[in-house]
Scaffold this active site. Structure first.
Site, PDB file in Angstrom:
ATOM      1  N   HIS A  94     -20.808  13.020  21.872  1.00 46.19           N
ATOM      2  CA  HIS A  94     -19.596  12.302  22.251  1.00 46.19           C
ATOM      3  C   HIS A  94     -18.717  13.054  23.242  1.00 46.19           C
ATOM      4  O   HIS A  94     -17.964  12.446  23.992  1.00 46.19           O
ATOM      5  CB  HIS A  94     -18.847  11.842  20.998  1.00 46.19           C
ATOM      6  CG  HIS A  94     -19.502  10.646  20.426  1.00 46.19           C
ATOM      7  ND1 HIS A  94     -19.216   9.380  20.858  1.00 46.19           N
ATOM      8  CD2 HIS A  94     -20.528  10.522  19.561  1.00 46.19           C
ATOM      9  CE1 HIS A  94     -19.999   8.529  20.240  1.00 46.19           C
ATOM     10  NE2 HIS A  94     -20.809   9.193  19.442  1.00 46.19           N
ATOM     11  N   ARG A  98     -15.560   1.189  21.555  1.00 49.00           N
ATOM     12  CA  ARG A  98     -15.892   1.945  20.335  1.00 49.00           C
ATOM     13  C   ARG A  98     -14.632   1.985  19.449  1.00 49.00           C
ATOM     14  O   ARG A  98     -13.836   2.929  19.524  1.00 49.00           O
ATOM     15  CB  ARG A  98     -16.309   3.371  20.694  1.00 49.00           C
ATOM     16  CG  ARG A  98     -17.683   3.485  21.356  1.00 49.00           C
ATOM     17  CD  ARG A  98     -18.036   4.939  21.622  1.00 49.00           C
ATOM     18  NE  ARG A  98     -19.444   5.135  21.880  1.00 49.00           N
ATOM     19  CZ  ARG A  98     -19.997   5.133  23.099  1.00 49.00           C
ATOM     20  NH1 ARG A  98     -19.258   4.951  24.162  1.00 49.00           N
ATOM     21  NH2 ARG A  98     -21.296   5.330  23.241  1.00 49.00           N
ATOM     22  N   ARG A 134     -16.832  -3.330  19.097  1.00 45.73           N
ATOM     23  CA  ARG A 134     -17.782  -2.954  18.035  1.00 45.73           C
ATOM     24  C   ARG A 134     -16.992  -2.570  16.800  1.00 45.73           C
ATOM     25  O   ARG A 134     -16.022  -1.806  16.890  1.00 45.73           O
ATOM     26  CB  ARG A 134     -18.624  -1.765  18.507  1.00 45.73           C
ATOM     27  CG  ARG A 134     -19.513  -1.222  17.401  1.00 45.73           C
ATOM     28  CD  ARG A 134     -20.446  -0.174  17.909  1.00 45.73           C
ATOM     29  NE  ARG A 134     -19.775   1.109  18.111  1.00 45.73           N
ATOM     30  CZ  ARG A 134     -20.388   2.172  18.621  1.00 45.73           C
ATOM     31  NH1 ARG A 134     -21.643   2.096  19.007  1.00 45.73           N
ATOM     32  NH2 ARG A 134     -19.748   3.307  18.765  1.00 45.73           N
ATOM     33  N   GLU A 149     -30.004  -0.349  17.555  1.00 42.31           N
ATOM     34  CA  GLU A 149     -30.070   1.105  17.703  1.00 42.31           C
ATOM     35  C   GLU A 149     -30.951   1.751  16.638  1.00 42.31           C
ATOM     36  O   GLU A 149     -31.013   2.967  16.534  1.00 42.31           O
ATOM     37  CB  GLU A 149     -28.675   1.741  17.759  1.00 42.31           C
ATOM     38  CG  GLU A 149     -27.711   1.252  16.738  1.00 42.31           C
ATOM     39  CD  GLU A 149     -26.264   1.720  16.964  1.00 42.31           C
ATOM     40  OE1 GLU A 149     -26.014   2.595  17.790  1.00 42.31           O
ATOM     41  OE2 GLU A 149     -25.398   1.191  16.256  1.00 42.31           O
ATOM     42  N   ASN A 208     -28.656   5.520  22.729  1.00 38.09           N
ATOM     43  CA  ASN A 208     -28.413   6.891  22.246  1.00 38.09           C
ATOM     44  C   ASN A 208     -29.014   7.059  20.853  1.00 38.09           C
ATOM     45  O   ASN A 208     -29.757   7.999  20.577  1.00 38.09           O
ATOM     46  CB  ASN A 208     -26.911   7.202  22.184  1.00 38.09           C
ATOM     47  CG  ASN A 208     -26.202   6.896  23.487  1.00 38.09           C
ATOM     48  OD1 ASN A 208     -26.835   6.892  24.531  1.00 38.09           O
ATOM     49  ND2 ASN A 208     -24.913   6.634  23.423  1.00 38.09           N
ATOM     50  N   ASP A 209     -28.673   6.131  19.978  1.00 32.79           N
ATOM     51  CA  ASP A 209     -29.228   6.226  18.624  1.00 32.79           C
ATOM     52  C   ASP A 209     -30.674   5.730  18.573  1.00 32.79           C
ATOM     53  O   ASP A 209     -31.501   6.286  17.842  1.00 32.79           O
ATOM     54  CB  ASP A 209     -28.356   5.440  17.634  1.00 32.79           C
ATOM     55  CG  ASP A 209     -27.168   6.272  17.185  1.00 32.79           C
ATOM     56  OD1 ASP A 209     -27.370   7.452  16.857  1.00 32.79           O
ATOM     57  OD2 ASP A 209     -26.038   5.755  17.180  1.00 32.79           O
ATOM     58  N   ARG A 213     -29.687  13.675  18.331  1.00 38.19           N
ATOM     59  CA  ARG A 213     -28.929  13.598  19.585  1.00 38.19           C
ATOM     60  C   ARG A 213     -27.896  14.707  19.723  1.00 38.19           C
ATOM     61  O   ARG A 213     -27.356  14.949  20.790  1.00 38.19           O
ATOM     62  CB  ARG A 213     -28.250  12.215  19.731  1.00 38.19           C
ATOM     63  CG  ARG A 213     -27.183  11.938  18.731  1.00 38.19           C
ATOM     64  CD  ARG A 213     -26.715  10.494  18.777  1.00 38.19           C
ATOM     65  NE  ARG A 213     -25.640  10.264  19.730  1.00 38.19           N
ATOM     66  CZ  ARG A 213     -24.947   9.129  19.808  1.00 38.19           C
ATOM     67  NH1 ARG A 213     -25.251   8.100  19.025  1.00 38.19           N
ATOM     68  NH2 ARG A 213     -23.987   8.977  20.670  1.00 38.19           N
ATOM     69  N   CYS A 260     -25.864  -0.735  25.997  1.00 38.72           N
ATOM     70  CA  CYS A 260     -24.586  -0.020  26.070  1.00 38.72           C
ATOM     71  C   CYS A 260     -24.740   1.467  25.813  1.00 38.72           C
ATOM     72  O   CYS A 260     -23.765   2.203  25.817  1.00 38.72           O
ATOM     73  CB  CYS A 260     -23.554  -0.640  25.125  1.00 38.72           C
ATOM     74  SG  CYS A 260     -24.029  -0.518  23.410  1.00 38.72           S
TER      75      CYS A 260
END
Ligand code: PEP
Ligand code: MG
Length: 554
Positions: A188, A295, A331, A430, A453-454, A464, A501
């Site tokens: 992040h 987010r 989200r 994800e 990402n996930d 990650r 995304c």
């Protein structure tokens, strides 16, 4: 001059002084004191400083996030004026001749226990505030009060790694660049750097081994190099590079207002990812066609207690109104894994990335989920809202989520509260499970947004957060690209549209592939929008489709 190299995660060149971010330690050094008067005076001085800090934080929050959010800092100030709290600390100092840090720690534990035992839910939740103010006092007393940036000029932040809860406390005006020894491209801190469009480097081994605090440095976010105490030649070279990059940026500005359509007429929507209302400036500046990922968990990370329905409503309304009828996908909270929030009091997990996170929290603690949904639907009348749910793995989860959504709508109906009847509902893809059953999931939903990402971490079993995973985390792995293709094919059969995304959406090397498989939307960090639009406008899908599919999927 010292040169340290790492991995570049966000381009750009910045020069400024280094600020070594030291993490607050939670251990308190217990010691016996000689004079209780002197120790009480030390405590009083720290208390005054904490009150001063909180008053500054209140003013800052009032400007940035409004009165409702700022209120918490006033409550914290009041706690520091509480006579019982102060007396308890002073008594421990005088009766047991213990240092002030220990006295604050013990008082904090007692008060937390007392609050937690109360019947009133509001009072129970105050235990997190007692902890927060006590930690502030302990930090000041032990000289570890470098939580945010203590500098009047912008700085280059150097750290081992940064958790989302740490990055949120930085004053964004004072950030020139991030350089971390750990971290990963989709951690992040990297996402935040891209969002703010400041240079960022991860895996810069050795950056913390000496104290470079306060030294002049230049960060080259294109090559992943940091020059500490740069010599004249390097300064000149970097200034020239920055000038050239600025020229390129100017050219991209000409693409503002243009449609994101290929030469052969295929349209793709280019939207922005945000974590905060304040990011909307960058969204509009970069001509985003909507917000593809808000987010919302950052709202939770930024508070010291559950944000109320009204506080959330105000934020969602603000984002929707500012985007003036462009689609905004919010989200629902994605707490857990690397985004831990103290006041959720989640049990410690061996493997939090695979534990009770995101939708799993919402389904096991529906009250928290419903508060957020109520706020979202109430705000829906102010713009074009879409809601998506993170970390879905099974069909039953979607069915259950939709049941809860219906319950919330019924509640609002019975209270006579208006909401939009056109809110689109979607889920993140994800987990590999969600991708594989996307044909089933798509029957229930309007859209999917692929969280690469996930999806990458779970498909390749590659953490990650781990900076050393290197070649084992290949973001162009055919398993990932094939899953993305499968999701698009499954979804389109049921008229469900699909976006990406995750960070892969901004990978210019893959833009042609994404167009070839028919991705409908890409949601990326705001500054990536115009470079992708340039690529889209220059592409003729009919010319490259066959070769793209065979290169990346076969
Ligand atoms: C993702 O997993 O790709 C995603 C967009 O969500 P986050 O990075 O917030 O986990
Ligand atoms: Mg994710």
């Amino acid at each position: 001059m010292i040169t340290i190299s790492g991995k570049a995660v966000c381009g750009g060149i910045s020069r400024g002084s280094v600020f070594v971010f030291s993490r607050k330690e939670s251990t308190i050094k217990r010691s016996h004191i000689e004079s209780s008067e002197a120790e009480i005076a030390r405590f009083e001085k720290a208390r005054e400083k904490a009150i001063e800090e909180l008053s500054m934080l209140y003013d800052k929050a009032l400007n940035e996030v409004g009165e409702a959010n700022a209120m918490i800092f006033q409550i914290h100030q009041m706690m520091l004026e509480d006579l019982d709290y102060i007396e308890s600390i002073k008594n421990i100092i005088t009766d047991q001749m213990l240092n002030a840090e220990t006295a604050v720690g013990q008082t904090c534990d007692n008060f937390v226990q007392m609050f937690r035992a109360m019947d009133d839910a509001y009072m129970r939740e105050r235990s997190a505030d007692v902890k927060d103010v006590s930690e502030r006092l302990i930090k000041i007393l032990s000289g570890r009060d470098k939580g945010g940036i203590i500098s009047d000029k912008p700085v280059i932040i150097v750290s081992d790694d940064l958790a989302p809860s740490e990055t949120v406390q930085f004053d964004k005006d004072k950030l020139l660049a991030f350089v971390t020894e750990g971290g990963s491209t989709s951690s992040h801190a990297s996402i935040l750097a891209r969002m703010m469009n400041i240079p960022a480097i991860i895996g810069a081994k050795g950056i913390l081994s000496d104290s470079y605090d306060g030294h002049d440095a230049i960060v080259d976010g294109y090559t992943g190099t940091i020059y500490i105490d740069p010599d004249d030649e390097t300064i000149k070279k970097m200034e020239e590079k920055k000038r050239e990059a600025d020229e390129q940026l100017k050219l991209l500005q000409l693409l503002k207002g243009r449609d994101s359509v290929t030469k052969d007429g295929q349209k793709i929507e280019l939207c922005a990812n945000i974590g905060n209302v304040l990011d909307i400036g960058a969204v509009l500046k970069n001509d985003a066609e909507g917000i593809g990922l808000f987010r919302s968990e950052f709202l939770y990370l930024e508070s010291s207690d559950y944000p109320s329905e009204d506080v959330q409503f105000a934020v969602y309304k603000d984002v929707l109104s500012k985007m003036i009828n462009k689609r905004v996908i919010i989200r629902t909270l994605d707490i857990g894994a690397d985004k831990q929030v103290d006041y959720f009091n989640m049990p410690k997990e061996e493997n939090p990335a695979m534990g009770i996170r995101a939708i799993r929290i919402c389904l096991t603690r529906p009250d928290i989920f419903k508060t957020q949904l109520r706020a979202l639907f109430r705000a829906s009348v102010y713009g074009k809202l879409a809601i998506m749910f993170p970390m879905i793995a099974s069909e039953w989860e979607v069915i259950k989520v939709l049941e809860i959504v219906d319950e919330v709508k019924k509640e609002l109906d019975s209270e006579g509260i208006a909401y939009s009847k056109n809110v689109e509902l979607g889920c993140m893809i994800e987990t590999p499970a969600a991708a594989v059953i996307s044909d089933i999931l798509s029957k229930h939903l309007d859209f999917f947004s692929i969280g690469t990402n996930d999806l990458t971490q779970y498909t390749l079993a590659a953490d990650r957060q781990n900076p050393d995973i290197g070649e084992f985390c290949d973001t162009h792995h055919k398993a990932i690209l094939r899953l993305i293709n499968l999701v698009v094919q499954n979804a389109h059969k049921n008229n469900t549209w699909v976006g990406i995304c995750g960070e892969l959406g901004a990978d210019l090397e893959l833009t042609e592939l994404f167009l070839s498989i028919g991705i409908d939307e890409l949601s990326v960090t705001p500054t990536a929008i115009l470079p992708i639009r340039k690529k889209v406008i220059e592409t003729d899908v009919s010319e490259i489709k066959e070769s793209m599919l065979s290169k990346y999927l076969d």
